[in-house]
Design a protein around this motif. Structure first.
Motif, mmCIF file in Angstrom:
data_model
loop_
_atom_site.group_PDB
_atom_site.id
_atom_site.type_symbol
_atom_site.label_atom_id
_atom_site.label_comp_id
_atom_site.label_asym_id
_atom_site.label_seq_id
_atom_site.Cartn_x
_atom_site.Cartn_y
_atom_site.Cartn_z
ATOM 1 N N ASP A 444 -24.821 15.186 -84.271
ATOM 2 C CA ASP A 444 -24.687 13.537 -84.692
ATOM 3 C C ASP A 444 -25.416 13.481 -82.748
ATOM 4 O O ASP A 444 -25.916 11.816 -83.224
ATOM 5 C CB ASP A 444 -23.389 12.917 -84.538
ATOM 6 N N ASN A 445 -25.336 13.864 -81.867
ATOM 7 C CA ASN A 445 -25.161 13.157 -80.747
ATOM 8 C C ASN A 445 -27.052 13.188 -80.984
ATOM 9 O O ASN A 445 -27.119 12.253 -79.946
ATOM 10 C CB ASN A 445 -25.656 14.215 -79.483
ATOM 11 N N ALA A 446 -27.490 13.757 -81.783
ATOM 12 C CA ALA A 446 -29.102 13.227 -82.003
ATOM 13 C C ALA A 446 -29.340 12.011 -82.957
ATOM 14 O O ALA A 446 -30.812 11.389 -82.849
ATOM 15 C CB ALA A 446 -30.678 14.525 -81.963
ATOM 16 N N ARG A 447 -28.867 12.173 -83.456
ATOM 17 C CA ARG A 447 -29.003 11.019 -84.295
ATOM 18 C C ARG A 447 -27.990 9.853 -84.439
ATOM 19 O O ARG A 447 -27.827 8.587 -85.490
ATOM 20 C CB ARG A 447 -27.969 12.009 -85.617
ATOM 21 N N THR A 448 -28.025 9.625 -83.002
ATOM 22 C CA THR A 448 -27.244 7.647 -82.752
ATOM 23 C C THR A 448 -28.018 6.961 -82.684
ATOM 24 O O THR A 448 -29.853 7.587 -82.906
ATOM 25 C CB THR A 448 -26.228 7.627 -81.600
ATOM 26 N N PRO A 449 -27.902 5.476 -83.297
ATOM 27 C CA PRO A 449 -28.743 4.570 -83.212
ATOM 28 C C PRO A 449 -29.718 4.314 -82.677
ATOM 29 O O PRO A 449 -29.310 4.732 -81.010
ATOM 30 C CB PRO A 449 -28.368 3.427 -83.466
ATOM 31 N N VAL A 450 -30.571 4.229 -82.599
ATOM 32 C CA VAL A 450 -32.177 4.589 -81.175
ATOM 33 C C VAL A 450 -31.643 2.467 -80.314
ATOM 34 O O VAL A 450 -31.840 2.168 -80.857
ATOM 35 C CB VAL A 450 -33.501 4.494 -81.345
ATOM 36 N N GLN A 451 -31.900 3.359 -78.609
ATOM 37 C CA GLN A 451 -31.287 2.359 -78.146
ATOM 38 C C GLN A 451 -32.474 1.048 -77.972
ATOM 39 O O GLN A 451 -33.197 0.862 -76.603
ATOM 40 C CB GLN A 451 -30.738 2.636 -77.310
ATOM 41 N N TRP A 452 -32.496 0.264 -78.625
ATOM 42 C CA TRP A 452 -34.492 -0.914 -78.608
ATOM 43 C C TRP A 452 -33.643 -1.540 -77.233
ATOM 44 O O TRP A 452 -34.602 -2.546 -76.644
ATOM 45 C CB TRP A 452 -33.893 -1.559 -80.174
ATOM 46 N N SER A 453 -32.241 -2.173 -77.178
ATOM 47 C CA SER A 453 -31.851 -3.404 -76.084
ATOM 48 C C SER A 453 -30.647 -3.067 -75.861
ATOM 49 O O SER A 453 -29.812 -2.058 -75.916
ATOM 50 C CB SER A 453 -32.026 -5.008 -76.663
ATOM 51 N N ASP A 454 -29.979 -4.485 -75.062
ATOM 52 C CA ASP A 454 -28.787 -4.378 -74.715
ATOM 53 C C ASP A 454 -28.452 -4.549 -75.407
ATOM 54 O O ASP A 454 -27.152 -5.447 -75.428
ATOM 55 C CB ASP A 454 -28.714 -4.620 -73.072
#
Length: 586
Positions: A444-454
């Motif tokens: 799941d470390n690699a599967r957390t949502p992409v961090q597009w913004s703050d």
């Protein structure tokens, strides 16, 4: 059918045309759709979310997208349990959405490869339902066995526990090398192979550009199903690189992808360079390249396995990668260059120093990925240096493998001897005692949502995400990275430009320059009279390296520490922690 992307050519006579390929000259960006971008606020990434970000992928310089499974699936194992190979999972959208995605990629000169998962299906696939009922033509689509008592053999599942589950309806056990809801197809049956080939050709005819072939070297099993040697993945010697694997792959090639200008990358467990050359030979399946895991297993201890982290050094990594670079040279096989996928922790948390030198070590890892011989692979989010998640509770975990391993310990505690780490998982606060290893290993470390913004939920969704967003998204996100010229994102962008303009970094030969340094990895790439030297200080301490022949008037074309004051050529080289340099030299 969607339009085809331009192939592109490079104006040089140093590489014969017959040795070129678009999948050698590009790089692959992996999209895990559930976590990439959510377009409708249900907390689950979807195909329209990817469509919304196509211009972002184009700006980054993506050549090829590897799309993790979007097929109809119960989602027990992230879509690798397929219920219908020719339908799109409804949480991701529909076939019209998928066709729009393919067309949008091709319009931007990007190519699309799909996951091919044909070692197993979901237990909800109609083939399995018919096989359970013993219908004519489907009786032996899977591996069924009766026993006089006990399991058919001692093989274990990769997810923990036995590789056999008893089906009450049929009154027999079925084989599953992974989750119990992922029964293994019986490739001994020619009807199985025919149905698989028809499906593969159907997708290729729709215009996709190839496949990442999931655990493809497991499709052939020893039909006698003998017991395996105890320890590790028990039974592996009987189901990995099995007796007919090359026959099956050769047939798959001839019936499907061999008739297209397709890229194929086979996930091959327990592969070495000799096996890779066989898998990529035209007479043995003709894959473009393979994923091997020799370097990815460096931190696994044979006695503790998944539950203990072994020590590794830059020298260990250097030895493995250098051997693959040398031994695949002048062969049919082509290298894959990767440090992580959706199945492994975040690369900066595993191979770098996410706590003290996140930005610097992420840049060094990027330099490594884009300056070796082979096709680079980059998982979504690694271009901004995303890190592992700080798991605190087991209910934060969705990964079937991690949950399966913990569940196996709890369920099987009375019937076997346990390691100390496994024992503490049985205690009331067991997870708190083992959370460090879970934080390190969990997929799941690699599967957390992409961090597009703050923004709330990192700009991934307007709803509640299926998997928690990493709390550090307020500092590490795409929006901030693109605004910062010294960011990890811009370093990747510079590397992509550097490699895309250089046959030297694609086709040049690899040569190890410093074989024994305990911190520094230095190598050269040569093509005709052209030469580049790459120097990596793979450590959180300063390092000195001497004796490097940079030639007359070397040019420092890329450096992670912006050495504009001219000290980048001094001999011996003085390197800051996690500093990486690329020289053009004669």
């Amino acid at each position: 059918m969607a339009t085809e992307p331009d192939s592109g050519t490079r104006p040089t006579d140093l590489v014969p045309e017959e040795e070129r390929a678009w999948w050698k000259e590009g790089f692959v960006y992996q999209i895990y759709p559930r976590s990439f971008n959510d377009s409708n606020g249900d907390g689950i990434g979807d195909i329209r979310g990817i469509i919304q970000k196509l211009d972002y992928l184009d700006d980054l310089g993506v050549d090829v997208v590897w799309l993790n499974p979007v097929y109809d699936s119960p989602q027990v194992d992230g879509g690798y349990d397929i219920r219908d190979y020719r339908a799109i999972h409804d949480e991701y959208g529909c076939m019209d959405d998928w066709e729009e995605l393919l067309e949008g990629m091709h319009d931007r000169d990007m190519r699309l490869i799909m996951d091919l998962v044909v070692n197993h299906t979901s237990d909800e696939h109609e083939w399995f339902a018919k096989s359970k009922r013993g219908e004519d033509g489907y009786d032996d689509y899977y591996w069924w066995r009766s026993t006089g008592g006990g399991l058919p053999n001692n093989w274990t599942s990769s997810f923990g526990g036995p590789a056999w589950t008893y089906d009450v309806d049929r009154g027999q056990y079925y084989l599953h090398l992974f989750h119990s809801k992922q029964p293994d197809l019986n490739w001994e049956n020619p009807e199985v192979r025919g149905d698989v080939y028809d499906m593969v050709d159907w997708w290729l005819s729709k215009g996709i550009d190839g496949f990442r072939m999931d655990v493809i070297n497991l499709i052939s099993k020893n039909p006698e199903l003998p017991d395996g040697h105890p320890g590790g993945w028990t039974g592996m010697e009987h189901h990995t690189n099995g007796p007919r694997v090359h026959d099956y792959l050769d047939e798959l090639h001839d019936e499907t992808y061999g008739n297209y200008d397709a890229m194929t990358v086979g996930e091959c467990i327990d592969a070495d360079p000799e096996r890779a050359k066989r898998f990529c030979h035209p007479d043995n399946g003709g894959m473009s390249m393979v994923f091997h895991y020799e370097h990815m297993m460096l931190d696994f201890r044979s006695d503790g396995g998944w539950w203990e982290v072994g020590d590794w050094s830059v020298g260990d990594l250097r030895d493995v990668i250098s051997r693959w670079q040398r031994e695949l040279e002048d062969s049919e096989a082509w290298n894959t260059i990767f440090l992580g996928t959706h199945d492994w922790p975040r690369i900066v948390s595993r191979w770098g120093d996410a706590q003290h030198y996140r930005r610097e070590s992420a840049k060094l890892l990027a330099t490594f990925l884009f300056t070796l011989q082979g096709t680079p692979y980059l998982l979504q989010g690694d271009e901004i240096g995303m890190t592992n998640f700080p798991f605190e509770r087991i209910d934060q975990i969705r990964d079937a493998e991690t949950r399966g391993r913990i569940r196996f310990i709890l369920d099987d505690a009375r019937s076997r001897s346990l390691t100390e780490l496994e024992r503490v998982a049985l205690e009331d606060e067991g997870f708190q005692r083992v959370k460090d290893i879970v934080r390190y290993r969990c997929r799941d470390n690699a599967r957390t949502p992409v961090q597009w913004s703050d923004d709330a939920q990192a700009g991934f969704t307007d709803g509640e995400p299926w998997l928690a967003v990493n709390p550090n998204h307020t500092e590490i996100n795409v929006e901030a990275a693109r605004e910062d010229p010294d960011s990890v994102w811009h370093h990747y962008r510079d590397l992509i430009d550097l490699r895309s303009d250089s046959d030297l970094l694609v086709y040049g030969e690899y040569g190890l320059l410093v074989p024994h340094h305990d911190r520094v990895w230095a190598y050269e790439r040569t093509l005709g009279e052209q030469r580049a030297v790459v120097v990596l200080n793979w450590s959180s301490e300063s390092a000195t390296v001497g004796g490097l022949d940079l030639g007359p008037e070397p040019s420092l074309v890329l450096d992670t520490h912006d050495r504009t004051n001219g000290d980048g050529h001094a001999e011996p080289l003085e390197l800051d922690p996690w500093e990486a340099r690329v020289y053009r030299t004669q």
